[in-house]
Motif scaffolding. Structure first.
Motif, mmCIF file in Angstrom:
data_model
loop_
_atom_site.group_PDB
_atom_site.id
_atom_site.type_symbol
_atom_site.label_atom_id
_atom_site.label_comp_id
_atom_site.label_asym_id
_atom_site.label_seq_id
_atom_site.Cartn_x
_atom_site.Cartn_y
_atom_site.Cartn_z
ATOM 1 N N THR A 134 21.251 69.985 22.682
ATOM 2 C CA THR A 134 20.195 70.663 21.924
ATOM 3 C C THR A 134 19.141 69.667 21.466
ATOM 4 O O THR A 134 17.940 69.953 21.513
ATOM 5 C CB THR A 134 20.793 71.390 20.709
ATOM 6 N N ALA A 135 19.577 68.484 21.032
ATOM 7 C CA ALA A 135 18.628 67.459 20.596
ATOM 8 C C ALA A 135 17.656 67.097 21.717
ATOM 9 O O ALA A 135 16.442 66.974 21.494
ATOM 10 C CB ALA A 135 19.376 66.215 20.121
ATOM 11 N N VAL A 136 18.166 66.945 22.932
ATOM 12 C CA VAL A 136 17.309 66.607 24.075
ATOM 13 C C VAL A 136 16.326 67.742 24.357
ATOM 14 O O VAL A 136 15.136 67.509 24.617
ATOM 15 C CB VAL A 136 18.168 66.276 25.305
ATOM 16 N N ALA A 137 16.790 68.972 24.308
ATOM 17 C CA ALA A 137 15.902 70.114 24.551
ATOM 18 C C ALA A 137 14.828 70.217 23.471
ATOM 19 O O ALA A 137 13.676 70.591 23.756
ATOM 20 C CB ALA A 137 16.725 71.403 24.614
ATOM 21 N N VAL A 138 15.190 69.900 22.235
ATOM 22 C CA VAL A 138 14.204 69.896 21.148
ATOM 23 C C VAL A 138 13.136 68.835 21.402
ATOM 24 O O VAL A 138 11.932 69.082 21.237
ATOM 25 C CB VAL A 138 14.909 69.654 19.795
ATOM 26 N N ILE A 139 13.554 67.652 21.820
ATOM 27 C CA ILE A 139 12.598 66.572 22.081
ATOM 28 C C ILE A 139 11.621 66.967 23.182
ATOM 29 O O ILE A 139 10.430 66.621 23.126
ATOM 30 C CB ILE A 139 13.350 65.271 22.424
ATOM 31 N N ASN A 140 12.087 67.700 24.177
ATOM 32 C CA ASN A 140 11.165 68.183 25.220
ATOM 33 C C ASN A 140 10.026 68.992 24.606
ATOM 34 O O ASN A 140 8.865 68.881 25.034
ATOM 35 C CB ASN A 140 11.921 69.046 26.232
ATOM 36 N N HIS A 141 10.336 69.808 23.606
ATOM 37 C CA HIS A 141 9.296 70.585 22.927
ATOM 38 C C HIS A 141 8.429 69.703 22.031
ATOM 39 O O HIS A 141 7.200 69.877 21.965
ATOM 40 C CB HIS A 141 9.928 71.702 22.090
ATOM 41 N N LEU A 142 9.050 68.762 21.325
ATOM 42 C CA LEU A 142 8.288 67.896 20.420
ATOM 43 C C LEU A 142 7.230 67.088 21.144
ATOM 44 O O LEU A 142 6.178 66.763 20.569
ATOM 45 C CB LEU A 142 9.234 66.926 19.705
ATOM 46 N N SER A 143 7.490 66.748 22.411
ATOM 47 C CA SER A 143 6.590 65.847 23.137
ATOM 48 C C SER A 143 5.151 66.356 23.182
ATOM 49 O O SER A 143 4.207 65.554 23.198
ATOM 50 C CB SER A 143 7.110 65.621 24.560
ATOM 51 N N TYR A 144 4.961 67.680 23.195
ATOM 52 C CA TYR A 144 3.599 68.211 23.196
ATOM 53 C C TYR A 144 2.809 67.740 21.968
ATOM 54 O O TYR A 144 1.579 67.608 22.031
ATOM 55 C CB TYR A 144 3.616 69.745 23.173
ATOM 56 N N TRP A 145 3.517 67.493 20.858
ATOM 57 C CA TRP A 145 2.851 67.271 19.581
ATOM 58 C C TRP A 145 2.995 65.849 19.039
ATOM 59 O O TRP A 145 2.399 65.524 18.021
ATOM 60 C CB TRP A 145 3.392 68.272 18.543
ATOM 61 N N LEU A 146 3.764 65.013 19.714
ATOM 62 C CA LEU A 146 3.947 63.647 19.206
ATOM 63 C C LEU A 146 2.627 62.865 19.115
ATOM 64 O O LEU A 146 2.426 62.120 18.141
ATOM 65 C CB LEU A 146 4.962 62.896 20.058
ATOM 66 N N PRO A 147 1.702 62.979 20.091
ATOM 67 C CA PRO A 147 0.426 62.273 19.911
ATOM 68 C C PRO A 147 -0.332 62.713 18.657
ATOM 69 O O PRO A 147 -0.991 61.878 18.013
ATOM 70 C CB PRO A 147 -0.349 62.620 21.192
ATOM 71 N N THR A 148 -0.227 63.978 18.293
ATOM 72 C CA THR A 148 -0.893 64.437 17.068
ATOM 73 C C THR A 148 -0.224 63.837 15.840
ATOM 74 O O THR A 148 -0.905 63.450 14.876
ATOM 75 C CB THR A 148 -0.893 65.973 16.999
ATOM 76 N N LEU A 149 1.114 63.735 15.855
ATOM 77 C CA LEU A 149 1.802 63.078 14.749
ATOM 78 C C LEU A 149 1.380 61.615 14.632
ATOM 79 O O LEU A 149 1.261 61.078 13.527
ATOM 80 C CB LEU A 149 3.318 63.165 14.934
ATOM 81 N N LEU A 150 1.156 60.966 15.762
ATOM 82 C CA LEU A 150 0.654 59.590 15.737
ATOM 83 C C LEU A 150 -0.751 59.554 15.150
ATOM 84 O O LEU A 150 -1.053 58.709 14.289
ATOM 85 C CB LEU A 150 0.648 59.009 17.152
ATOM 86 N N ALA A 151 -1.617 60.430 15.602
ATOM 87 C CA ALA A 151 -3.005 60.432 15.131
ATOM 88 C C ALA A 151 -3.078 60.650 13.624
ATOM 89 O O ALA A 151 -3.861 59.993 12.923
ATOM 90 C CB ALA A 151 -3.798 61.511 15.868
ATOM 91 N N VAL A 152 -2.265 61.563 13.101
ATOM 92 C CA VAL A 152 -2.256 61.840 11.663
ATOM 93 C C VAL A 152 -1.786 60.625 10.877
ATOM 94 O O VAL A 152 -2.286 60.328 9.785
ATOM 95 C CB VAL A 152 -1.353 63.059 11.357
ATOM 96 N N SER A 153 -0.812 59.906 11.440
ATOM 97 C CA SER A 153 -0.188 58.797 10.705
ATOM 98 C C SER A 153 -0.890 57.461 10.904
ATOM 99 O O SER A 153 -0.527 56.477 10.244
ATOM 100 C CB SER A 153 1.266 58.638 11.163
ATOM 101 N N ALA A 154 -1.868 57.384 11.802
ATOM 102 C CA ALA A 154 -2.452 56.097 12.204
ATOM 103 C C ALA A 154 -2.851 55.260 10.990
ATOM 104 O O ALA A 154 -3.649 55.688 10.153
ATOM 105 C CB ALA A 154 -3.650 56.334 13.109
ATOM 106 N N ASN A 155 -2.283 54.047 10.909
ATOM 107 C CA ASN A 155 -2.456 53.203 9.727
ATOM 108 C C ASN A 155 -2.366 51.733 10.123
ATOM 109 O O ASN A 155 -1.717 50.941 9.461
ATOM 110 C CB ASN A 155 -1.381 53.560 8.685
ATOM 111 N N SER A 156 -3.029 51.390 11.249
ATOM 112 C CA SER A 156 -2.954 49.993 11.693
ATOM 113 C C SER A 156 -4.168 49.592 12.527
ATOM 114 O O SER A 156 -4.029 49.201 13.682
ATOM 115 C CB SER A 156 -1.670 49.764 12.492
ATOM 116 N N PRO A 157 -5.365 49.638 11.943
ATOM 117 C CA PRO A 157 -6.545 49.235 12.714
ATOM 118 C C PRO A 157 -6.721 47.732 12.821
ATOM 119 O O PRO A 157 -7.480 47.265 13.677
ATOM 120 C CB PRO A 157 -7.693 49.861 11.927
#
Length: 333
Positions: A134-157
């Motif tokens: 189930t964890a692996v199947a969940v990660i397949n879905h999360l992948s669509y949104w991980l770049p957005t989570l990165l963009a929101v959290s970006a804190n290293s210019p």
């Protein structure tokens, strides 16, 4: 559903504002921690990690993060040092060696010069899922949104006093290591584990606990571990990242319960989306991994918040004199 967070911090000299190789001294000063919480050394001697215990709510998580940061900051202060929470060192130390220990020595031997200035810090979120398939199947879905989570959290210019022009230079540095980026699509935990075995056998990973994918079934705990976010400057931002991650996991579980499996994402789309999020954060284009279309990052964030029912505060990008930036980060911790 349980949740936990691992936060990495940089030890700094409050006079020079540069990172300082005294993590061991700070950790020796740490006293009482919240229930189940732990502190650890990290790869470089300028970094410490705080891991919460297993939390049953975001309120519990917030309390642990506040208490952990307070104790670590006090421990650093007793050594005449400070702590900052940023994805990269705003001003790097002049001599920051690797942490001693057999595993760290193997890592240093394998990746050599790539790690010489690898003072990167993240905010890792664990969400409890007992079943690894189930964890692996969940990660397949999360992948669509991980770049957005990165963009929101970006804190290293910043990179050692230089404004790189990137929102997350941490992600650029991490991309130099093998097997990073979005997690490939897997049909089962066995497929995932076989792929990790192959990377170890090919000699590009030290061991099975060291993948660089941005989400994975944890090798140690019954959780999905999401490692996409830069270190959060404040507790509020760390809790926000945890809330978004937890809500996305719940959404993925709902999708799976309804019989909807995520589709594989083309490799070039995945790499482009992570790069775009690292380059622009929330201030430019993003890539919709469901369609392969370029859209404003803010549009993707609006869809994410609607999907999860989570309010999001976007942090302004750090700019200005590096010394002033470090001072602000010291105050925000």
């Amino acid at each position: 559903m349980t949740i936990g967070v691992e936060e990495e911090f940089l030890v700094v000299d409050p006079v020079t504002r540069r990172t300082a190789p005294f993590a061991d001294s700070v950790l020796k000063q740490v006293g009482r921690l919240p229930r189940g919480a732990r502190v650890h050394p990290e790869m470089l001697t300028s970094q410490v990690e705080f891991a919460t215990g297993v939390c049953d709510s975001l309120g519990d998580l917030r309390e642990q993060l506040v208490a952990g940061r307070r104790e670590l900051a006090a421990a650093a202060g007793r050594e005449g040092l400070g702590l900052v929470s940023s994805g990269t060192a705003v001003l790097a130390g002049l001599d920051v060696p690797m942490t001693s220990g057999a595993r760290f020595e193997r890592i240093a031997g394998m990746y050599a010069g790539v790690l010489e200035d690898y003072e990167v810090s993240g905010c890792h979120v664990h969400v409890g899922i007992e079943d690894r398939d189930t964890a692996v199947a969940v990660i397949n879905h999360l992948s669509y949104w991980l770049p957005t989570l990165l963009a929101v959290s970006a804190n290293s210019p910043f990179d050692n006093g230089r404004d790189t022009g990137y929102a997350s230079w941490r992600m650029v540095q991490q991309s130099r290591l093998p097997g990073g980026g979005l997690t490939p699509w897997f049909g089962s935990a066995a497929e995932h584990d076989h792929a990790v075995d192959q990377l170890v056998d090919l000699g590009v990973l030290v061991d099975h606990a060291m993948t660089f994918w941005l989400a994975r079934p944890s090798p140690r705990y019954p959780t999905v571990e999401v490692r996409v976010a830069d270190a959060a400057a404040t507790v509020d931002e760390a809790v926000q990242q945890a809330a978004l991650t937890e809500a996305l996991v719940k959404y993925a579980l709902d999708q799976l319960d309804a019989g909807h499996e995520a589709k594989p994402i083309p490799d070039q789309w995945a790499a482009a989306a992570v790069w775009s999020a690292a380059r622009y954060g929330m201030d430019g284009p993003g890539i919709d991994l469901r369609t392969g279309q370029c859209v404003p990052a803010k549009v993707l964030l609006a869809e994410l918040t609607a999907l999860t029912g989570t309010d999001v505060h976007v942090r302004p990008r750090m700019t200005g004199d590096p010394v002033t930036v470090v001072d602000a980060l010291l105050e925000e911790l």
